[in-house]
Motif scaffolding. Structure first.
Motif, PDB file in Angstrom:
ATOM      1  N   CYS A   1       0.638  -1.304   0.309  1.00  0.00           N
ATOM      2  CA  CYS A   1      -0.347   0.046  -0.379  1.00  0.00           C
ATOM      3  C   CYS A   1       1.399   0.759  -0.182  1.00  0.00           C
ATOM      4  O   CYS A   1       0.356   2.457  -0.676  1.00  0.00           O
ATOM      5  CB  CYS A   1      -1.412  -0.056   1.229  1.00  0.00           C
ATOM      6  N   PHE A   2       2.659   1.114   0.408  1.00  0.00           N
ATOM      7  CA  PHE A   2       3.310   2.072   0.383  1.00  0.00           C
ATOM      8  C   PHE A   2       4.119   2.300  -0.940  1.00  0.00           C
ATOM      9  O   PHE A   2       4.520   1.531  -1.323  1.00  0.00           O
ATOM     10  CB  PHE A   2       4.731   2.142   1.760  1.00  0.00           C
ATOM     11  N   LYS A   3       4.255   3.692  -1.214  1.00  0.00           N
ATOM     12  CA  LYS A   3       5.060   3.844  -1.671  1.00  0.00           C
ATOM     13  C   LYS A   3       6.425   3.159  -1.873  1.00  0.00           C
ATOM     14  O   LYS A   3       6.960   3.390  -0.370  1.00  0.00           O
ATOM     15  CB  LYS A   3       5.492   5.217  -2.186  1.00  0.00           C
ATOM     16  N   ASP A   4       7.560   3.352  -2.436  1.00  0.00           N
ATOM     17  CA  ASP A   4       9.019   2.670  -2.597  1.00  0.00           C
ATOM     18  C   ASP A   4       9.956   4.202  -2.354  1.00  0.00           C
ATOM     19  O   ASP A   4       9.654   5.034  -2.285  1.00  0.00           O
ATOM     20  CB  ASP A   4       9.276   1.823  -3.242  1.00  0.00           C
ATOM     21  N   GLY A   5      11.142   4.102  -1.679  1.00  0.00           N
ATOM     22  CA  GLY A   5      11.913   5.330  -1.413  1.00  0.00           C
ATOM     23  C   GLY A   5      11.193   6.342   0.134  1.00  0.00           C
ATOM     24  O   GLY A   5      10.626   5.178   1.195  1.00  0.00           O
TER      25      GLY A   5
ATOM     26  N   SER B   1      -3.380  15.205 -10.848  1.00  0.00           N
ATOM     27  CA  SER B   1      -3.447  13.855 -11.877  1.00  0.00           C
ATOM     28  C   SER B   1      -2.503  13.189 -11.669  1.00  0.00           C
ATOM     29  O   SER B   1      -2.994  11.631 -10.848  1.00  0.00           O
ATOM     30  CB  SER B   1      -3.235  13.450 -12.899  1.00  0.00           C
ATOM     31  N   ASP B   2      -2.157  13.053 -10.052  1.00  0.00           N
ATOM     32  CA  ASP B   2      -0.886  12.058  -9.456  1.00  0.00           C
ATOM     33  C   ASP B   2      -0.733  12.831  -7.769  1.00  0.00           C
ATOM     34  O   ASP B   2       0.375  11.648  -7.242  1.00  0.00           O
ATOM     35  CB  ASP B   2       0.506  11.905  -9.886  1.00  0.00           C
ATOM     36  N   HIS B   3      -1.260  13.040  -7.196  1.00  0.00           N
ATOM     37  CA  HIS B   3      -1.499  13.694  -5.898  1.00  0.00           C
ATOM     38  C   HIS B   3      -2.397  13.681  -5.473  1.00  0.00           C
ATOM     39  O   HIS B   3      -3.575  14.987  -5.537  1.00  0.00           O
ATOM     40  CB  HIS B   3      -0.053  14.707  -6.019  1.00  0.00           C
ATOM     41  N   ALA B   4      -2.339  13.375  -4.475  1.00  0.00           N
ATOM     42  CA  ALA B   4      -3.589  13.634  -3.657  1.00  0.00           C
ATOM     43  C   ALA B   4      -3.332  13.995  -1.816  1.00  0.00           C
ATOM     44  O   ALA B   4      -2.228  13.067  -1.082  1.00  0.00           O
ATOM     45  CB  ALA B   4      -4.485  12.433  -3.711  1.00  0.00           C
ATOM     46  N   SER B   5      -3.829  14.231  -1.030  1.00  0.00           N
ATOM     47  CA  SER B   5      -4.586  13.997   0.630  1.00  0.00           C
ATOM     48  C   SER B   5      -5.169  13.947   1.096  1.00  0.00           C
ATOM     49  O   SER B   5      -6.554  13.517   0.574  1.00  0.00           O
ATOM     50  CB  SER B   5      -3.637  15.680   1.456  1.00  0.00           C
ATOM     51  N   GLY B   6      -5.593  12.864   2.203  1.00  0.00           N
ATOM     52  CA  GLY B   6      -6.749  12.662   3.030  1.00  0.00           C
ATOM     53  C   GLY B   6      -6.689  12.889   3.986  1.00  0.00           C
ATOM     54  O   GLY B   6      -5.497  12.525   5.046  1.00  0.00           O
TER      55      GLY B   6
ATOM     56  N   ASP C   1      -2.573  11.508   5.422  1.00  0.00           N
ATOM     57  CA  ASP C   1      -1.770  10.341   4.538  1.00  0.00           C
ATOM     58  C   ASP C   1      -1.385  11.773   3.871  1.00  0.00           C
ATOM     59  O   ASP C   1      -3.124  12.947   3.220  1.00  0.00           O
ATOM     60  CB  ASP C   1      -2.610   9.820   3.750  1.00  0.00           C
ATOM     61  N   SER C   2      -0.787  11.878   2.197  1.00  0.00           N
ATOM     62  CA  SER C   2      -0.260  11.845   1.423  1.00  0.00           C
ATOM     63  C   SER C   2      -0.938  10.721   0.269  1.00  0.00           C
ATOM     64  O   SER C   2      -0.237   9.787   1.118  1.00  0.00           O
ATOM     65  CB  SER C   2       0.801  13.053   1.058  1.00  0.00           C
ATOM     66  N   TYR C   3      -0.715  10.832  -0.792  1.00  0.00           N
ATOM     67  CA  TYR C   3      -0.968   9.832  -1.909  1.00  0.00           C
ATOM     68  C   TYR C   3      -0.179  10.675  -3.347  1.00  0.00           C
ATOM     69  O   TYR C   3      -0.340  11.920  -4.106  1.00  0.00           O
ATOM     70  CB  TYR C   3      -2.203   9.939  -1.878  1.00  0.00           C
ATOM     71  N   VAL C   4       0.209   9.217  -4.041  1.00  0.00           N
ATOM     72  CA  VAL C   4       0.770   9.291  -5.043  1.00  0.00           C
ATOM     73  C   VAL C   4       0.664   8.179  -6.132  1.00  0.00           C
ATOM     74  O   VAL C   4       0.335   7.119  -5.463  1.00  0.00           O
ATOM     75  CB  VAL C   4       2.296   9.248  -4.722  1.00  0.00           C
ATOM     76  N   ARG C   5       0.445   8.741  -7.490  1.00  0.00           N
ATOM     77  CA  ARG C   5      -0.159   7.639  -8.138  1.00  0.00           C
ATOM     78  C   ARG C   5       0.915   7.849  -8.912  1.00  0.00           C
ATOM     79  O   ARG C   5       1.813   8.303  -9.640  1.00  0.00           O
ATOM     80  CB  ARG C   5      -1.141   8.123  -9.084  1.00  0.00           C
TER      81      ARG C   5
ATOM     82  N   LEU D   1      -0.946   5.016  -4.238  1.00  0.00           N
ATOM     83  CA  LEU D   1       0.035   4.457  -3.385  1.00  0.00           C
ATOM     84  C   LEU D   1      -0.170   5.114  -2.293  1.00  0.00           C
ATOM     85  O   LEU D   1      -0.036   6.881  -2.189  1.00  0.00           O
ATOM     86  CB  LEU D   1       1.717   4.449  -3.698  1.00  0.00           C
ATOM     87  N   ILE D   2       0.326   5.187   0.049  1.00  0.00           N
ATOM     88  CA  ILE D   2       0.307   5.921   0.325  1.00  0.00           C
ATOM     89  C   ILE D   2       2.272   7.023   0.023  1.00  0.00           C
ATOM     90  O   ILE D   2       2.671   6.020   0.190  1.00  0.00           O
ATOM     91  CB  ILE D   2       0.627   5.145   2.007  1.00  0.00           C
ATOM     92  N   ALA D   3       2.060   7.736   0.291  1.00  0.00           N
ATOM     93  CA  ALA D   3       3.266   8.610   0.446  1.00  0.00           C
ATOM     94  C   ALA D   3       4.093   9.173   1.867  1.00  0.00           C
ATOM     95  O   ALA D   3       5.161   9.509   1.807  1.00  0.00           O
ATOM     96  CB  ALA D   3       3.224   9.974  -1.004  1.00  0.00           C
ATOM     97  N   SER D   4       2.877   9.219   2.253  1.00  0.00           N
ATOM     98  CA  SER D   4       3.327   9.660   3.994  1.00  0.00           C
ATOM     99  C   SER D   4       1.847   9.187   4.845  1.00  0.00           C
ATOM    100  O   SER D   4       0.902   9.577   4.161  1.00  0.00           O
ATOM    101  CB  SER D   4       3.715  11.308   3.967  1.00  0.00           C
ATOM    102  N   SER D   5       2.221   9.045   6.150  1.00  0.00           N
ATOM    103  CA  SER D   5       0.827   9.115   6.747  1.00  0.00           C
ATOM    104  C   SER D   5       1.606   9.399   8.337  1.00  0.00           C
ATOM    105  O   SER D   5       2.512   9.286   9.103  1.00  0.00           O
ATOM    106  CB  SER D   5       0.814   7.761   6.940  1.00  0.00           C
TER     107      SER D   5
END
Length: 173
Positions: free
Chosen positions: A41-45, A92-97, A122-126, A132-136
């Motif tokens: 569910c999480f991004k790499d890096g 189109s590739d970034h969101a917050s939640g 959370d922040s999300y990235v496509r 995927l979850i980019a931060s939480s």
């Protein structure tokens, strides 16, 4: 309404629904004690994850290692219930939640019950077509931690966090 407007609105709705499904997959994977599914569910890096008293992690692999060590045992029974989602698309590739979490934990070995509520930010990235979850990060709101046995339940801690209670009182129910 023209076709382009309808197409843009549909893309936004699909992205929001994909993020809802991502958060549901994450919470369900936690309850199934499935570290590989949690990790997926999480991004790499670099991926900042602040779990409060459990620690702050700079990447998903370190977070998942902590999660597996703490939660993936036959005597641990968890339930994560996310609700009240506020999802904002940045582009189109970034969101917050922002989510509310109702969490229940029964530890059969220690005979403890923990009821907790938190806010997730959370922040999300496509990436590669997948959200995927980019931060939480989480903000603890309420906690009840008690000990059970022989038909009784004793409150060991009531407050905002297991690490920093508002007050602590032993009380049998």
């Amino acid at each position: 309404m023209d076709v382009e407007t309808i197409s843009n609105r549909l893309e936004r709705l699909e992205a929001i629904e994909a993020i809802r499904a991502l958060k549901a997959r994450y919470l369900n994977a936690c309850d199934r004690q499935d570290p590989a599914a949690v990790r997926a569910c999480f991004k790499d890096g670099t991926c900042p994850i602040d779990t409060g008293y459990r620690g702050i992690f700079s990447n998903a692999d370190d977070f998942v290692a902590m999660y597996a060590a703490a939660a993936c045992h036959d005597h641990v029974f968890d339930k994560h219930q996310g609700s009240n989602a506020e999802i904002g698309l940045i582009d189109s590739d970034h969101a917050s939640g922002f989510w509310c979490l109702d969490y229940r934990n029964i530890n059969g070995r220690d005979q403890t019950l923990t009821l907790m509520s938190t806010f997730y930010r959370d922040s999300y990235v496509r990436a590669g077509g997948r959200w995927l979850i980019a931060s939480s990060s989480c903000e603890f709101r309420t906690v009840f931690h008690g000990q059970f046995g022989d038909g009784s339940l004793e409150a060991l801690l009531v407050g905002r966090s297991l690490a920093n209670p508002a007050f602590q009182e032993k009380r049998a129910f």
